[in-house]
Design an enzyme around this catalytic site. Sequence first.
Site, PDB file in Angstrom:
ATOM      1  N   ALA A   1       0.847  -1.209   0.000  1.00 20.26           N
ATOM      2  CA  ALA A   1       0.000   0.000   0.000  1.00 20.26           C
ATOM      3  C   ALA A   1       0.872   1.245   0.000  1.00 20.26           C
ATOM      4  O   ALA A   1       0.546   2.260   0.599  1.00 20.26           O
ATOM      5  CB  ALA A   1      -0.926  -0.016   1.212  1.00 20.26           C
ATOM      6  N   GLY A   2       2.004   1.147  -0.677  1.00 23.25           N
ATOM      7  CA  GLY A   2       2.894   2.306  -0.789  1.00 23.25           C
ATOM      8  C   GLY A   2       2.408   3.233  -1.893  1.00 23.25           C
ATOM      9  O   GLY A   2       1.223   3.256  -2.220  1.00 23.25           O
TER      10      GLY A   2
ATOM     11  N   ARG B   1      17.869  -1.552 -10.599  1.00 28.54           N
ATOM     12  CA  ARG B   1      16.728  -2.406 -10.261  1.00 28.54           C
ATOM     13  C   ARG B   1      17.232  -3.745  -9.720  1.00 28.54           C
ATOM     14  O   ARG B   1      16.607  -4.362  -8.873  1.00 28.54           O
ATOM     15  CB  ARG B   1      15.883  -2.660 -11.506  1.00 28.54           C
ATOM     16  CG  ARG B   1      15.116  -1.441 -11.979  1.00 28.54           C
ATOM     17  CD  ARG B   1      14.176  -1.802 -13.103  1.00 28.54           C
ATOM     18  NE  ARG B   1      13.419  -0.643 -13.561  1.00 28.54           N
ATOM     19  CZ  ARG B   1      13.777   0.105 -14.591  1.00 28.54           C
ATOM     20  NH1 ARG B   1      14.863  -0.165 -15.270  1.00 28.54           N
ATOM     21  NH2 ARG B   1      13.045   1.135 -14.949  1.00 28.54           N
TER      22      ARG B   1
ATOM     23  N   ASN C   1      13.578  -8.102  -2.518  1.00 29.20           N
ATOM     24  CA  ASN C   1      12.222  -8.207  -3.047  1.00 29.20           C
ATOM     25  C   ASN C   1      11.810  -9.647  -3.357  1.00 29.20           C
ATOM     26  O   ASN C   1      10.621  -9.975  -3.287  1.00 29.20           O
ATOM     27  CB  ASN C   1      12.062  -7.300  -4.264  1.00 29.20           C
ATOM     28  CG  ASN C   1      11.896  -5.848  -3.840  1.00 29.20           C
ATOM     29  OD1 ASN C   1      11.705  -5.560  -2.653  1.00 29.20           O
ATOM     30  ND2 ASN C   1      11.971  -4.929  -4.773  1.00 29.20           N
TER      31      ASN C   1
ATOM     32  N   ARG D   1       5.841   5.612 -21.813  1.00 30.17           N
ATOM     33  CA  ARG D   1       6.911   6.619 -21.803  1.00 30.17           C
ATOM     34  C   ARG D   1       7.309   6.960 -23.233  1.00 30.17           C
ATOM     35  O   ARG D   1       7.435   8.132 -23.590  1.00 30.17           O
ATOM     36  CB  ARG D   1       8.106   6.092 -20.992  1.00 30.17           C
ATOM     37  CG  ARG D   1       7.794   6.070 -19.507  1.00 30.17           C
ATOM     38  CD  ARG D   1       8.957   5.600 -18.650  1.00 30.17           C
ATOM     39  NE  ARG D   1       8.610   5.758 -17.241  1.00 30.17           N
ATOM     40  CZ  ARG D   1       8.969   4.920 -16.271  1.00 30.17           C
ATOM     41  NH1 ARG D   1       9.715   3.857 -16.546  1.00 30.17           N
ATOM     42  NH2 ARG D   1       8.600   5.158 -15.020  1.00 30.17           N
TER      43      ARG D   1
ATOM     44  N   HIS E   1      12.602  -5.254 -18.344  1.00 28.22           N
ATOM     45  CA  HIS E   1      12.368  -3.886 -17.886  1.00 28.22           C
ATOM     46  C   HIS E   1      13.684  -3.352 -17.323  1.00 28.22           C
ATOM     47  O   HIS E   1      13.888  -3.285 -16.131  1.00 28.22           O
ATOM     48  CB  HIS E   1      11.288  -3.908 -16.819  1.00 28.22           C
ATOM     49  CG  HIS E   1      10.811  -2.555 -16.391  1.00 28.22           C
ATOM     50  ND1 HIS E   1      10.469  -1.569 -17.282  1.00 28.22           N
ATOM     51  CD2 HIS E   1      10.605  -2.037 -15.167  1.00 28.22           C
ATOM     52  CE1 HIS E   1      10.073  -0.501 -16.604  1.00 28.22           C
ATOM     53  NE2 HIS E   1      10.149  -0.762 -15.314  1.00 28.22           N
TER      54      HIS E   1
HETATM   55  N1  APR Z   1       4.001  -7.533   2.436  1.00 26.90           N
HETATM   56  C1  APR Z   1       3.211  -6.482   2.118  1.00 26.90           C
HETATM   57  N2  APR Z   1       3.698  -5.265   1.860  1.00 26.90           N
HETATM   58  C2  APR Z   1       5.018  -5.087   1.927  1.00 26.90           C
HETATM   59  C3  APR Z   1       5.909  -6.136   2.243  1.00 26.90           C
HETATM   60  C4  APR Z   1       5.345  -7.405   2.511  1.00 26.90           C
HETATM   61  N3  APR Z   1       6.095  -8.453   2.814  1.00 26.90           N
HETATM   62  N4  APR Z   1       7.166  -5.642   2.234  1.00 26.90           N
HETATM   63  C5  APR Z   1       7.078  -4.334   1.927  1.00 26.90           C
HETATM   64  N5  APR Z   1       5.781  -4.000   1.740  1.00 26.90           N
HETATM   65  C6  APR Z   1       5.205  -2.696   1.439  1.00 26.90           C
HETATM   66  C7  APR Z   1       5.908  -1.552   2.154  1.00 26.90           C
HETATM   67  O1  APR Z   1       5.531  -1.496   3.528  1.00 26.90           O
HETATM   68  C8  APR Z   1       5.422  -0.354   1.357  1.00 26.90           C
HETATM   69  O2  APR Z   1       4.239   0.208   1.864  1.00 26.90           O
HETATM   70  O3  APR Z   1       5.335  -2.373   0.082  1.00 26.90           O
HETATM   71  C9  APR Z   1       5.139  -0.969  -0.034  1.00 26.90           C
HETATM   72  C10 APR Z   1       6.044  -0.423  -1.117  1.00 26.90           C
HETATM   73  O4  APR Z   1       5.691   0.894  -1.294  1.00 26.90           O
HETATM   74  P1  APR Z   1       6.739   2.061  -1.609  1.00 26.90           P
HETATM   75  O5  APR Z   1       7.924   1.910  -0.744  1.00 26.90           O
HETATM   76  O6  APR Z   1       5.987   3.342  -1.602  1.00 26.90           O
HETATM   77  O7  APR Z   1       7.240   1.688  -3.080  1.00 26.90           O
HETATM   78  P2  APR Z   1       6.508   1.965  -4.481  1.00 26.90           P
HETATM   79  O8  APR Z   1       6.991   3.239  -5.051  1.00 26.90           O
HETATM   80  O9  APR Z   1       5.053   1.745  -4.356  1.00 26.90           O
HETATM   81  O10 APR Z   1       7.147   0.807  -5.367  1.00 26.90           O
HETATM   82  C11 APR Z   1       6.825  -0.537  -5.137  1.00 26.90           C
HETATM   83  O11 APR Z   1       6.971  -1.107  -7.449  1.00 26.90           O
HETATM   84  O12 APR Z   1       7.728   0.093  -9.279  1.00 26.90           O
HETATM   85  C12 APR Z   1       8.032  -0.875  -8.348  1.00 26.90           C
HETATM   86  O13 APR Z   1      10.394  -0.639  -8.134  1.00 26.90           O
HETATM   87  C13 APR Z   1       9.178  -0.440  -7.490  1.00 26.90           C
HETATM   88  O14 APR Z   1       9.530  -2.558  -6.528  1.00 26.90           O
HETATM   89  C14 APR Z   1       8.984  -1.289  -6.291  1.00 26.90           C
HETATM   90  C15 APR Z   1       7.469  -1.415  -6.182  1.00 26.90           C
END
Ligand code: APR
Length: 310
Positions: A11-12, A91, A98, A154, A178
């Site tokens: 939920a980021g 990446r 990840n 893009r 990618h």
């Molecule tokens: N389970 C659920 N959520 C998780 C877990 C997990 N095990 N580990 C991390 N997260 C959540 C984090 O808590 C965070 O809220 O994933 C979210 C990632 O959000 P952001 O840090 O805001 O990253 P974002 O910009 O959304 O990118 C996410 O998408 O484009 C790709 O490269 C980017 O891999 C990245 C992903």
Amino acid sequence: IRRRKISVIGAGFTGATTALMLAQKELGDIVLVDIPEAEGPTKGKALDMLEAGPVQGFDANIVGTSDYAETADSDLVIITAGVARKPGMSRDDLVNINAKVMRSVTEQVVKYSPDSILLVLTNPVDAMTYEVYRTSGFPKHRVIGQSGVLDTARFRTFVAQELGVSVEDVSGFVLGGHGDDMVPLVRYSYAGGIPLEKLLPKERLDAIVERTRKGGGEIVNLLGTGSAYYAPAASLVQMAEAILKDKKRILPAIAYLEGEYGYHDMYLGVPTIIGGNGLEKVIELDLTEEEKQALDKSAESVRKVMKVLG
Ligand code: APR
């Protein structure tokens, strides 16, 4: 008839933006999932979005949680969980962190939604989609990665800017992983049905191809922290719509390959048909020697990341 159910894991920035765009298009009810430590903010974001419904006129329930039981019987699960790229980080640096996230998320998702279609965004996305595929045990058509729609978006943006025409009239075509050696295929790209090679000089097209390849990094450098999320979210939603409405759209997607384009047992970006059954078909095209060499290089980069995963 019941409303579709879509779970968005992570939920980021990207996950939250994706959830809002899904709701705005009324594609289904949405469950937004993050780690237990982020449960408050996740619930808060979901409630905030829900309260946008009356203003924007969408009917979609949106809940935030860290409990996968709430994702049960999802039709589609979109995985954005993980760590985003920081400036100077490739990446590929993200791969081990990840991959672990992919395994734990996938185990939970599959337990509660064994018939779902999984759509992966987390980077490095080609290898992460492979990780989700082998953890899930799902058939290949139900595990799909997103990158080509974004890379093409893009490319289309830059071409439309250069020509001073509508983005709607510009179509593009990007193959491969990618990464910075993705393969934008100018030969298959058009504006209003006219081949781009007839509208722009080679050096301008080369510059646009180069900018497309580095498009993710350009945003990372400007943002300072984090990576792109508006266009990635929009791209996920286009793929989600193709699946949930069984549109049979021709979209570039990260597909499991078993001999197509000469590659075996790996995920790579190729042209596909996306519909209600997920990734319904890989479209195979003849490539020139130069294009095939570029694709081989891109596939090799993906393989290198896969090797890290063992
Ligand atoms: N389970 C659920 N959520 C998780 C877990 C997990 N095990 N580990 C991390 N997260 C959540 C984090 O808590 C965070 O809220 O994933 C979210 C990632 O959000 P952001 O840090 O805001 O990253 P974002 O910009 O959304 O990118 C996410 O998408 O484009 C790709 O490269 C980017 O891999 C990245 C992903």
